[in-house]
Design a protein around this motif. Structure first.
Motif, PDB file in Angstrom:
ATOM      1  N   SER A  77      -6.803   4.649   1.721  1.00 44.61           N
ATOM      2  CA  SER A  77      -6.388   5.861   1.001  1.00 44.61           C
ATOM      3  C   SER A  77      -5.760   5.518  -0.336  1.00 44.61           C
ATOM      4  N   ALA A  78      -5.143   4.335  -0.435  1.00 51.17           N
ATOM      5  CA  ALA A  78      -4.600   3.926  -1.734  1.00 51.17           C
ATOM      6  C   ALA A  78      -5.717   3.482  -2.663  1.00 51.17           C
ATOM      7  N   GLY A  79      -6.753   2.917  -2.088  1.00 51.26           N
ATOM      8  CA  GLY A  79      -7.841   2.406  -2.903  1.00 51.26           C
ATOM      9  C   GLY A  79      -8.653   3.493  -3.565  1.00 51.26           C
ATOM     10  N   GLN A  80      -8.731   4.655  -2.913  1.00 52.74           N
ATOM     11  CA  GLN A  80      -9.592   5.705  -3.463  1.00 52.74           C
ATOM     12  C   GLN A  80      -8.815   6.705  -4.302  1.00 52.74           C
ATOM     13  N   SER A  81      -7.572   6.414  -4.587  1.00 52.10           N
ATOM     14  CA  SER A  81      -6.769   7.370  -5.373  1.00 52.10           C
ATOM     15  C   SER A  81      -6.878   7.089  -6.866  1.00 52.10           C
ATOM     16  N   GLY A 130       3.014  12.694   3.640  1.00 51.41           N
ATOM     17  CA  GLY A 130       2.308  12.979   4.884  1.00 51.41           C
ATOM     18  C   GLY A 130       0.896  13.440   4.619  1.00 51.41           C
ATOM     19  N   ARG A 131       0.743  14.308   3.614  1.00 52.02           N
ATOM     20  CA  ARG A 131      -0.590  14.768   3.277  1.00 52.02           C
ATOM     21  C   ARG A 131      -1.444  13.615   2.759  1.00 52.02           C
ATOM     22  N   ALA A 132      -0.790  12.749   1.944  1.00 49.52           N
ATOM     23  CA  ALA A 132      -1.553  11.659   1.331  1.00 49.52           C
ATOM     24  C   ALA A 132      -2.073  10.664   2.354  1.00 49.52           C
ATOM     25  N   ILE A 133      -1.273  10.378   3.371  1.00 44.91           N
ATOM     26  CA  ILE A 133      -1.713   9.350   4.300  1.00 44.91           C
ATOM     27  C   ILE A 133      -2.472   9.943   5.472  1.00 44.91           C
ATOM     28  N   GLY A 134      -2.469  11.259   5.587  1.00 47.53           N
ATOM     29  CA  GLY A 134      -3.295  11.901   6.605  1.00 47.53           C
ATOM     30  C   GLY A 134      -3.031  11.372   7.993  1.00 47.53           C
ATOM     31  N   ASP A 135      -4.065  10.880   8.628  1.00 48.38           N
ATOM     32  CA  ASP A 135      -3.949  10.472  10.019  1.00 48.38           C
ATOM     33  C   ASP A 135      -3.568   9.012  10.180  1.00 48.38           C
ATOM     34  N   MET A 155     -10.696  13.336  14.385  1.00 47.86           N
ATOM     35  CA  MET A 155      -9.576  12.635  15.040  1.00 47.86           C
ATOM     36  C   MET A 155      -8.462  13.616  15.370  1.00 47.86           C
ATOM     37  N   SER A 156      -7.900  14.302  14.376  1.00 49.19           N
ATOM     38  CA  SER A 156      -6.812  15.244  14.636  1.00 49.19           C
ATOM     39  C   SER A 156      -7.311  16.670  14.503  1.00 49.19           C
ATOM     40  N   ALA A 157      -8.578  16.884  14.854  1.00 51.87           N
ATOM     41  CA  ALA A 157      -9.175  18.210  14.692  1.00 51.87           C
ATOM     42  C   ALA A 157      -8.898  19.104  15.891  1.00 51.87           C
ATOM     43  N   GLU A 158      -8.201  18.568  16.890  1.00 54.40           N
ATOM     44  CA  GLU A 158      -7.923  19.365  18.086  1.00 54.40           C
ATOM     45  C   GLU A 158      -6.925  20.479  17.769  1.00 54.40           C
ATOM     46  N   LYS A 159      -7.190  21.643  18.353  1.00 50.99           N
ATOM     47  CA  LYS A 159      -6.342  22.798  18.059  1.00 50.99           C
ATOM     48  C   LYS A 159      -5.648  23.294  19.325  1.00 50.99           C
ATOM     49  N   VAL A 160      -5.438  22.402  20.284  1.00 55.97           N
ATOM     50  CA  VAL A 160      -4.836  22.794  21.551  1.00 55.97           C
ATOM     51  C   VAL A 160      -3.374  23.175  21.340  1.00 55.97           C
ATOM     52  N   PRO A 161      -2.984  24.351  21.777  1.00 59.21           N
ATOM     53  CA  PRO A 161      -1.587  24.811  21.587  1.00 59.21           C
ATOM     54  C   PRO A 161      -0.670  24.264  22.674  1.00 59.21           C
ATOM     55  N   ASN A 162      -0.692  22.993  22.887  1.00 55.77           N
ATOM     56  CA  ASN A 162       0.148  22.417  23.951  1.00 55.77           C
ATOM     57  C   ASN A 162       1.496  21.986  23.391  1.00 55.77           C
ATOM     58  N   GLU A 163       2.260  21.299  24.226  1.00 52.39           N
ATOM     59  CA  GLU A 163       3.540  20.793  23.727  1.00 52.39           C
ATOM     60  C   GLU A 163       3.634  19.280  23.914  1.00 52.39           C
ATOM     61  N   LYS A 164       2.529  18.685  24.287  1.00 49.65           N
ATOM     62  CA  LYS A 164       2.502  17.224  24.403  1.00 49.65           C
ATOM     63  C   LYS A 164       2.607  16.600  23.013  1.00 49.65           C
ATOM     64  N   VAL A 165       1.837  17.157  22.095  1.00 50.81           N
ATOM     65  CA  VAL A 165       1.919  16.707  20.710  1.00 50.81           C
ATOM     66  C   VAL A 165       3.080  17.446  20.044  1.00 50.81           C
ATOM     67  N   PRO A 166       3.966  16.725  19.361  1.00 47.23           N
ATOM     68  CA  PRO A 166       5.080  17.392  18.672  1.00 47.23           C
ATOM     69  C   PRO A 166       4.556  18.507  17.764  1.00 47.23           C
ATOM     70  N   ALA A 170       0.837  -1.196   0.000  1.00 49.44           N
ATOM     71  CA  ALA A 170       0.000   0.000   0.000  1.00 49.44           C
ATOM     72  C   ALA A 170       0.877   1.254   0.000  1.00 49.44           C
ATOM     73  N   PHE A 171       1.944   1.226   0.773  1.00 51.15           N
ATOM     74  CA  PHE A 171       2.886   2.354   0.786  1.00 51.15           C
ATOM     75  C   PHE A 171       3.490   2.546  -0.600  1.00 51.15           C
ATOM     76  N   THR A 172       3.881   1.449  -1.218  1.00 54.64           N
ATOM     77  CA  THR A 172       4.499   1.542  -2.544  1.00 54.64           C
ATOM     78  C   THR A 172       3.534   2.162  -3.550  1.00 54.64           C
ATOM     79  N   ARG A 173       2.265   1.749  -3.473  1.00 51.12           N
ATOM     80  CA  ARG A 173       1.273   2.329  -4.383  1.00 51.12           C
ATOM     81  C   ARG A 173       1.135   3.824  -4.144  1.00 51.12           C
ATOM     82  N   LEU A 174       1.136   4.197  -2.861  1.00 49.63           N
ATOM     83  CA  LEU A 174       0.987   5.609  -2.524  1.00 49.63           C
ATOM     84  C   LEU A 174       2.203   6.401  -3.014  1.00 49.63           C
ATOM     85  N   TYR A 175       3.383   5.855  -2.787  1.00 51.49           N
ATOM     86  CA  TYR A 175       4.594   6.522  -3.271  1.00 51.49           C
ATOM     87  C   TYR A 175       4.595   6.609  -4.787  1.00 51.49           C
TER      88      TYR A 175
END
Lengths: 159, 159
Positions: free
Chosen positions: B155-159, A128-133, B1-12, A33-38
């Motif tokens: 994500s690879a399947g829908q590309s 990074g954008r392609a694989i999102g979360d 999922m990653s919609a949090e906008k907390v300006p903390n430093e726990k998340v890189p 799957a990674f290879t396809r994405l790349y």
DNA sequence: ACGATTTAGATCGTGCACAATTAAATTGTC
DNA sequence: GACAATTTAATTGTGCACGATCTAAATCGT
């Protein structure tokens, strides 16, 4: 590491007999799957993923031998030789025999190969954008997977 | 999922730009290392790892179509058709067109293919012995990796 | 100095992986 | 019932991946 002989129940009585299979299959599919994405991300660089890996190595350190690149990527000459010839035909690298030791072939970036670096540095971000979360940013998975990979490479290497 | 906008430093502050690359490379290498390991374990079954995967699917449910197996393994007919022909030549399966729908090809285990199951069931244990402590028995890696794989396949399947 | 060994790459053969194309059968719609 | 759209496999072509084998060059041991 696992030399402890504590008769506890924290550790499952026995590793699931299918764990290795599931794990291998998950890695097998994730790899493809990674290879396809790349593939789609690398399309406008005109590179495949293995070719991109070789270019990454050379962008980091130009003038390596085939062997050095092979060790870095765990690939042998049977894989690298035709791949490198394709990169040469594409005008990205030159392959020239070392004058000091005629057995080795030095790999050198051409102007075009060097210039491609500018596009190459954008690839991780595009991925990074392609694989999102899909990838958790905490690095735990990477650490575990790296440890597994290294153990596998070791045990595969000594067989 | 990653919609949090907390300006903390726990998340890189930002996902490392190279994380995707490192992760993909680790998976890439782990996949090849696994395949090499399976190669030696599967040698006396006369199967490659992808062939073994197909046999696993058929051992679980005989009489599937090429498409069904392909969906299960995320492989298309360009990969499966020659692989299945090799399994047929090896005498492990038969490929017969369905009479109801002549487009589909049914895959059926032969006696030999069925008999091989007895050897096949020992493979995971042999693998477990081969990789020793490389796989942590807690299943965390498997869970994370499975989630990653599924996200990638989506994500690879829908590309 | 020189034969034996080790090393670096190339070559060959087999087998995945996948995109693109083709062909045949089926289904849906009118 | 005709026919366009869809579905299912097969085919073709390119490119890894790797074991096995080969050649030439370098190095080692005596």
């Amino acid at each position: 590491m696992s030399a402890e002989k504590v008769p506890n129940e924290k550790v499952p009585e026995r590793r699931s007999p299918r764990l290795e299979e599931q794990l291998c299959f998950a890695i097998y599919q994730a790899g493809h799957a990674f290879t396809r994405l790349y593939r789609s991300v690398l399309a406008d660089l005109g590179l495949t993923y293995p070719q991109y890996l070789v270019m990454l190595v050379l962008w980091e350190c130009d003038g390596l031998t085939v062997k050095a690149v092979g060790e870095r990527l765990s690939l042998d000459s049977g894989t690298l030789t035709p791949l490198l010839k394709r990169l040469e035909v594409a005008g990205l690298i030159r392959r020239e025999r070392s004058r000091q030791d005629e057995r080795q072939v030095m790999l050198r970036l051409t102007e075009a190969g060097e210039a491609l670096r500018a596009k190459g540095v954008c690839v991780p971000e595009a991925m990074g954008r392609a694989i999102g979360d899909a990838v958790h940013p905490d690095g735990r998975l990477l650490a575990d997977l790296t440890a597994l990979r290294d153990a596998l490479l070791k045990s595969a290497g000594q067989s």
